[in-house]
Structures are given as C-alpha cells and as structure tokens.
Design a protein around this motif. Structure first.
Motif, PDB file in Angstrom:
ATOM      1  N   ARG A 237      10.875  32.671 -89.134  1.00  8.09           N
ATOM      2  CA  ARG A 237       9.634  32.279 -88.462  1.00  8.09           C
ATOM      3  C   ARG A 237       8.430  32.653 -89.325  1.00  8.09           C
ATOM      4  O   ARG A 237       7.448  31.924 -89.398  1.00  8.09           O
TER       5      ARG A 237
ATOM      6  N   LYS B 282      12.570  25.187 -84.584  1.00  2.00           N
ATOM      7  CA  LYS B 282      13.317  26.418 -84.871  1.00  2.00           C
ATOM      8  C   LYS B 282      13.451  26.684 -86.362  1.00  2.00           C
ATOM      9  O   LYS B 282      13.696  27.807 -86.763  1.00  2.00           O
TER      10      LYS B 282
ATOM     11  N   PRO C  37       3.858  31.222 -84.267  1.00  2.00           N
ATOM     12  CA  PRO C  37       5.224  31.569 -84.666  1.00  2.00           C
ATOM     13  C   PRO C  37       5.847  32.527 -83.647  1.00  2.00           C
ATOM     14  O   PRO C  37       5.704  33.738 -83.750  1.00  2.00           O
TER      15      PRO C  37
ATOM     16  N   THR D 222       8.842  28.100 -83.384  1.00  2.00           N
ATOM     17  CA  THR D 222       7.428  27.953 -83.681  1.00  2.00           C
ATOM     18  C   THR D 222       6.869  26.870 -82.776  1.00  2.00           C
ATOM     19  O   THR D 222       7.423  25.776 -82.683  1.00  2.00           O
TER      20      THR D 222
END
Length: 141
Positions: A19, A105, A69, A74
């Motif tokens: 992320r 993802k 995030p 996200t």
C-alpha cells in the motif's frame, strides 16, 4: 510538484508495504494530472478542492481529487461518481467500488494509463466550475 512533509510522513507510516508503494506511485500520478501539491485531509491525500451543496442546504468543501492508502485497499475518490467512468473501469483491471470510491488492492495489476484517465476525467469534471454535487447525489449522471 512535490509532496508536503506532512504527506510524506503520512505515506511513510502506511502499511502494508504494498500500500505504501502504491501511495508513492499515486503521488506522482495525481501530481501529473492536477499539477498541484497534495494536502492531507484527515487520512485522504487530496489535490485541490471543490465546493458542494446538498438540496437540503448543507454544504462544504472536499478534495477535487484524492486517494487514501487504507490497509485493505487503496481508496480512489471520484467526486463525480464511479458511474461516470463505467467504460474506463471495464479496462482498468481488478477493482471493486462503491458510489464514489474505487478500491484497488494492487496497482501492479491494474492499467495505470486507464487509472490516470479516470482520475483526470473526474478531476476536470469537478474543477470545471459546474459540478457542485457529491458522488452519491450525481450517481446517475
């Protein structure tokens, strides 16, 4: 445009590492699209702003473009609503969505050129000066 120290510190604390990597990629993408530096709106990394007003008279300001995030995925905020981008979403790659949010993802498995088109279209729709709704109000538009 470079990210503010506050935004950089926020991104440095993002977990998981995937992320955080995606956030770094999005900082560059959003800067290209908007030409602006990001600002932190709580946990949303936002670019620019727009003013909205509900039929009830309630009004406020929100980022014209932004993402967050989050641990699970996200969130890409599309103020003009996800429905406005159906054709592009069909070409994006793996994602889920709500009315005004796109959930990704892993940026490594989506088409970043398509994502940039979506972000650009949403940003310009909101900053043209004629869009004053929120995604949930303009879902069909």
């Amino acid at each position: 445009m470079s990210a503010s120290t506050e935004v950089r510190e926020f991104v440095s604390r993002v977990t998981p590492a995937k992320r955080q990597r995606d956030a770094e990629t999005l900082l560059d993408l959003y800067a290209r699209v908007t030409g602006l530096s990001p600002h932190l709106w709580a946990t949303i990394i936002g670019y620019g702003s727009y003013h909205y007003r509900y039929d009830s008279g309630r009004e406020g300001d929100a980022p014209a473009a932004g993402f967050s995030p989050r641990k699970a995925a996200t969130s890409i905020y599309l103020a003009d609503g996800v429905g406005a981008h159906a054709e592009l979403l069909a070409r994006l790659g793996p994602h889920t969505h709500g009315v005004g949010c796109l959930y990704l993802k892993d940026l490594a498995v989506v088409d970043l050129t398509v994502l940039e088109e979506i972000v650009r279209a949403s940003y310009f729709a909101v900053t043209a000066g004629t869009y004053t709704q929120r995604a949930r109000d303009g879902a069909g538009s």
